[in-house]
Scaffold this active site. Structure first.
Site, short mmCIF file in Angstrom:
data_model
loop_
_atom_site.label_atom_id
_atom_site.label_comp_id
_atom_site.label_asym_id
_atom_site.label_seq_id
_atom_site.Cartn_x
_atom_site.Cartn_y
_atom_site.Cartn_z
N GLU A 167 -2.35 -6.98 7.94
CA GLU A 167 -1.02 -6.86 8.52
C GLU A 167 -0.96 -7.54 9.89
OE1 GLU A 167 2.00 -6.96 8.49
OE2 GLU A 167 2.72 -4.96 7.93
N HIS A 173 0.83 -1.21 0.00
CA HIS A 173 0.00 0.00 0.00
C HIS A 173 0.86 1.26 0.00
CE1 HIS A 173 1.00 0.97 4.16
NE2 HIS A 173 0.89 -0.32 4.42
#
Length: 386
Positions: free
Chosen positions: A268, A194
């Protein structure tokens, strides 16, 4: 190939306990004559028991890939056999998630039995485990000889607290892994990290928190999307559920005209009580635990999860993607740890990669997984389009 009954023999070892470790697993046909599959992997520094469980998991996964329904597991680890048979409790914290993973795999078969055998009867798996440990030693020697990789670093979270600021972009040369014997058309995963957030600017642990992209991050996402659209040939886009990844994925989806699918397993690492802290702040808050955590993937952050746990869910995602998109190009938008883990799986190396590899924001890496179990890495940390 599909077989109904197989024998799985597995082993793991650690030279130091804990020390440099590895596992080996072999799947035989029901007569124990033909070898149907072999697995081995260096694990970095861990214990014998962790390595033994990892060998069992690899063997069960290989049996599942062969379509087996009945599995006879044979190991020279009394601990693993007794715990998996339900006669002994699993007490060690590092083994609990591994035992749970093995039980979940076993539940998918019609029947799994466990039998202890003497080490002399487990020589095939023992040889593979020792070869894996030898491989790990060789990798360590190569790293030690290379000043650029010899420095030990914290696993780079979205904050990358101690990672170098320079890009470690590298292309792997060659026309492909044909020389390895890998067959069939691979599922190619285009691993996109990202874009920038405020926590990444401040170099803070950013796990399950949900900071949005900054203006720079949105520009990074747009440039990555333009690059992917120019490549073409992409069949699907999957993303972590966290906002920073979804926003990056949606930019790619708009550019490619492809609907984005959210995959929870790509989220994550949960950094628990260290969420939002810098590397220094986390080390000062929990000095002993933080120091141990940097070298032991089985240890979770306080109130968080371990890298071993992350690996288990990422492994499940990888299997699902290969099965769902055979021979296709799939964009995977995620975070540092899941992307490193997918690269680790493709390379067949231990967890030391988590501590040594740097990934830039909005960088692209390429990992390929073949239907026969082979894999390769073609690209790591490309940022040339930013």
């Amino acid at each position: 190939m599909s077989v109904r009954e197989v024998i799985v023999e597995a082993d793991g070892g650690s030279r130091g306990n804990p020390g440099p470790a590895g596992y080996g697993a072999v799947v035989f046909d029901a007569d124990r004559v033909g070898v149907l599959a072999e697995r081995r992997e260096a694990l970095g520094v861990t214990t014998n028991n962790v390595a033994e469980y990892r060998g069992l998991i690899a063997g069960l996964e290989a049996a599942a890939e062969l379509g087996a329904r009945v599995v006879a597991v044979r190991m020279d680890s009394k601990l693993v056999v007794e715990q998996m048979s339900g006669r002994w409790k699993v007490k060690h914290a590092a083994l609990i998630p591994l035992a749970d993973r093995a039980r979940r795999l076993a539940a998918d078969f019609d029947r799994v039995t466990y039998r202890w055998i003497p080490r002399a009867e487990n020589s095939h798996a023992d040889r593979l485990a020792n070869e894996a440990m030898d491989d790990g030693k060789l990798v360590a020697e190569v790293h030690a000889a290379d000043p650029a990789t010899a420095r030990s670093a914290a696993p780079a979270s979205a904050a990358d607290p101690v990672a170098d600021s320079q890009s470690a972009s590298a292309r792997l040369s060659g026309a492909g892994p044909g020389w390895t014997g890998a067959a069939g058309r691979p599922t190619r995963l285009l691993l996109l990290r990202h874009g920038q957030t405020e926590l990444s600017v401040q170099r803070r642990y950013s796990g399950r928190g949900n900071p949005p992209l900054t203006a720079v991050g949105r520009e990074q996402a747009a440039r990555a999307a333009k690059m992917l659209a120019a490549k073409g040939g992409i069949s699907a886009i999957v993303t972590s559920p966290l906002g920073r990844a979804r926003e990056t994925a949606e930019a790619a989806g708009a550019a490619l005209g492809i609907e984005v699918r959210v995959v929870d397993g790509l989220t994550e690492t949960d950094f628990g009580d260290w969420e939002g802290l810098t590397f220094r702040e986390a080390a000062e808050r929990d000095p002993e635990l933080h120091a141990r955590w940097l070298g032991d993937p089985s240890l979770p952050a306080p109130g968080g999860e371990s890298f071993d746990t992350v690996r288990e869910r990422v492994e499940a995602v990888r299997r699902d993607l290969v099965a769902r998109y055979p021979g296709a190009n799939v964009v995977v938008v995620s975070h540092v740890t899941p992307i490193k883990t997918l690269l680790q799986l493709a390379l067949g190396v231990g967890p030391s990669l988590l501590y040594r590899l740097h990934l830039d924001l909005a960088s692209l890496s390429l990992a390929e997984f073949y239907p026969d179990g082979g894999s390769s890495v073609r690209l790591v940390n490309d940022t040339s389009y930013l």
